[in-house]
Design a protein around this motif. Structure first.
Motif, PDB file in Angstrom:
ATOM      1  N   SER A 221       0.733  -1.221  -0.026  1.00  0.00           N
ATOM      2  CA  SER A 221       0.061   0.094   0.157  1.00  0.00           C
ATOM      3  C   SER A 221       1.104   1.302  -0.119  1.00  0.00           C
ATOM      4  CB  SER A 221      -0.959   0.034   1.234  1.00  0.00           C
ATOM      5  OG  SER A 221      -0.625   0.999   2.333  1.00  0.00           O
ATOM      6  N   LEU A 222       1.983   1.313   0.630  1.00  0.00           N
ATOM      7  CA  LEU A 222       2.937   2.353   0.594  1.00  0.00           C
ATOM      8  C   LEU A 222       3.475   2.675  -0.854  1.00  0.00           C
ATOM      9  CD1 LEU A 222       5.035   2.048   3.839  1.00  0.00           C
ATOM     10  CD2 LEU A 222       3.418   3.842   3.314  1.00  0.00           C
ATOM     11  N   LYS A 223       3.862   1.421  -1.341  1.00  0.00           N
ATOM     12  CA  LYS A 223       4.277   1.420  -2.914  1.00  0.00           C
ATOM     13  C   LYS A 223       3.307   2.156  -3.652  1.00  0.00           C
ATOM     14  CE  LYS A 223       7.429  -2.530  -2.957  1.00  0.00           C
ATOM     15  NZ  LYS A 223       7.458  -3.831  -3.570  1.00  0.00           N
ATOM     16  N   GLN A 224       2.140   1.671  -3.389  1.00  0.00           N
ATOM     17  CA  GLN A 224       0.982   2.102  -4.426  1.00  0.00           C
ATOM     18  C   GLN A 224       0.815   3.701  -4.192  1.00  0.00           C
ATOM     19  OE1 GLN A 224      -2.526  -0.102  -3.721  1.00  0.00           O
ATOM     20  NE2 GLN A 224      -1.642  -1.918  -4.783  1.00  0.00           N
ATOM     21  N   ALA A 225       0.735   4.223  -2.835  1.00  0.00           N
ATOM     22  CA  ALA A 225       0.870   5.477  -2.645  1.00  0.00           C
ATOM     23  C   ALA A 225       1.649   6.211  -2.919  1.00  0.00           C
ATOM     24  CB  ALA A 225       0.552   5.719  -0.885  1.00  0.00           C
ATOM     25  N   MET A 226       3.066   5.932  -3.127  1.00  0.00           N
ATOM     26  CA  MET A 226       4.061   6.717  -3.582  1.00  0.00           C
ATOM     27  C   MET A 226       4.111   6.874  -5.152  1.00  0.00           C
ATOM     28  SD  MET A 226       7.355   5.383  -1.021  1.00  0.00           S
ATOM     29  CE  MET A 226       7.920   4.137  -2.328  1.00  0.00           C
ATOM     30  N   HIS A 227       3.748   5.822  -5.774  1.00  0.00           N
ATOM     31  CA  HIS A 227       3.532   5.729  -7.087  1.00  0.00           C
ATOM     32  C   HIS A 227       2.521   6.618  -7.609  1.00  0.00           C
ATOM     33  CE1 HIS A 227       3.625   4.522 -11.305  1.00  0.00           C
ATOM     34  NE2 HIS A 227       2.384   4.272 -11.116  1.00  0.00           N
ATOM     35  N   GLY A 228       1.393   6.728  -6.777  1.00  0.00           N
ATOM     36  CA  GLY A 228       0.168   7.792  -7.207  1.00  0.00           C
ATOM     37  C   GLY A 228       0.598   9.271  -6.865  1.00  0.00           C
ATOM     38  N   GLU A 229       1.289   9.551  -5.751  1.00  0.00           N
ATOM     39  CA  GLU A 229       1.952  10.940  -5.657  1.00  0.00           C
ATOM     40  C   GLU A 229       2.907  11.187  -6.986  1.00  0.00           C
ATOM     41  OE1 GLU A 229       3.497  11.426  -1.671  1.00  0.00           O
ATOM     42  OE2 GLU A 229       1.619  10.857  -0.797  1.00  0.00           O
ATOM     43  N   SER A 230       3.715  10.336  -7.381  1.00  0.00           N
ATOM     44  CA  SER A 230       4.549  10.548  -8.303  1.00  0.00           C
ATOM     45  C   SER A 230       3.851  11.087  -9.605  1.00  0.00           C
ATOM     46  CB  SER A 230       5.683   9.645  -8.465  1.00  0.00           C
ATOM     47  OG  SER A 230       5.472   8.429  -8.878  1.00  0.00           O
ATOM     48  N   VAL A 231       2.942  10.154  -9.993  1.00  0.00           N
ATOM     49  CA  VAL A 231       2.028  10.385 -10.991  1.00  0.00           C
ATOM     50  C   VAL A 231       1.579  11.642 -10.952  1.00  0.00           C
ATOM     51  CG1 VAL A 231       0.154   9.559 -12.296  1.00  0.00           C
ATOM     52  CG2 VAL A 231       1.784   8.012 -11.861  1.00  0.00           C
ATOM     53  N   LEU A 232       0.784  11.891  -9.714  1.00  0.00           N
ATOM     54  CA  LEU A 232       0.017  13.451  -9.599  1.00  0.00           C
ATOM     55  C   LEU A 232       1.134  14.194  -9.867  1.00  0.00           C
ATOM     56  CD1 LEU A 232      -2.603  14.572  -8.976  1.00  0.00           C
ATOM     57  CD2 LEU A 232      -1.856  14.509  -6.178  1.00  0.00           C
ATOM     58  N   GLY A 233       2.406  14.251  -9.087  1.00  0.00           N
ATOM     59  CA  GLY A 233       3.273  15.385  -9.340  1.00  0.00           C
ATOM     60  C   GLY A 233       3.626  15.448 -10.761  1.00  0.00           C
ATOM     61  N   ARG A 234       3.708  14.392 -11.507  1.00  0.00           N
ATOM     62  CA  ARG A 234       3.880  14.668 -12.828  1.00  0.00           C
ATOM     63  C   ARG A 234       3.029  15.542 -13.616  1.00  0.00           C
ATOM     64  NH1 ARG A 234       6.329   8.642 -14.151  1.00  0.00           N
ATOM     65  NH2 ARG A 234       8.042   8.741 -12.781  1.00  0.00           N
ATOM     66  N   TYR A 235       1.872  15.060 -13.368  1.00  0.00           N
ATOM     67  CA  TYR A 235       0.510  15.470 -13.894  1.00  0.00           C
ATOM     68  C   TYR A 235       0.581  17.107 -13.566  1.00  0.00           C
ATOM     69  CZ  TYR A 235      -4.311  16.297 -15.321  1.00  0.00           C
ATOM     70  OH  TYR A 235      -5.504  16.781 -15.641  1.00  0.00           O
ATOM     71  N   ALA A 236       0.656  17.346 -12.470  1.00  0.00           N
ATOM     72  CA  ALA A 236       0.724  18.797 -11.878  1.00  0.00           C
ATOM     73  C   ALA A 236       1.598  19.521 -12.528  1.00  0.00           C
ATOM     74  CB  ALA A 236       0.579  18.843 -10.347  1.00  0.00           C
ATOM     75  N   SER A 237       2.788  19.098 -12.823  1.00  0.00           N
ATOM     76  CA  SER A 237       3.826  19.999 -13.240  1.00  0.00           C
ATOM     77  C   SER A 237       3.758  19.986 -14.691  1.00  0.00           C
ATOM     78  CB  SER A 237       5.253  19.380 -12.805  1.00  0.00           C
ATOM     79  OG  SER A 237       5.539  18.107 -13.352  1.00  0.00           O
ATOM     80  N   GLY A 238       3.021  19.077 -15.555  1.00  0.00           N
ATOM     81  CA  GLY A 238       2.759  18.986 -16.865  1.00  0.00           C
ATOM     82  C   GLY A 238       3.797  18.145 -17.498  1.00  0.00           C
TER      83      GLY A 238
END
Length: 64
Positions: A46-63
């Motif tokens: 679950s930590l891996k999934q959360a970290m992966h989700g945050e990295s994808v969200l960060g990439r999406y937010a930064s374009g």
């Protein structure tokens, strides 16, 4: 001669009973450890999934 044989058999039975009890304790501990490791594996996943989700969200937010 039957007395020494009986004494030896008695000792062997006692040893066998003690060994069986010891192995049962070890088996119970192994089950406890298996359950604990399963719980830890779930938490790590679950930590891996959360970290992966945050990295994808960060990439999406930064374009990126």
């Amino acid at each position: 001669m039957s007395e020494p044989d009986n004494f030896i058999l008695t000792l062997l039975r006692e040893i066998r009973a003690e060994m069986k009890e010891g192995f049962e304790r070890v088996d119970r501990k192994l089950v406890e450890h298996d359950l604990r490791f399963e719980g830890l594996d779930k938490k790590i996943e679950s930590l891996k999934q959360a970290m992966h989700g945050e990295s994808v969200l960060g990439r999406y937010a930064s374009g990126v």
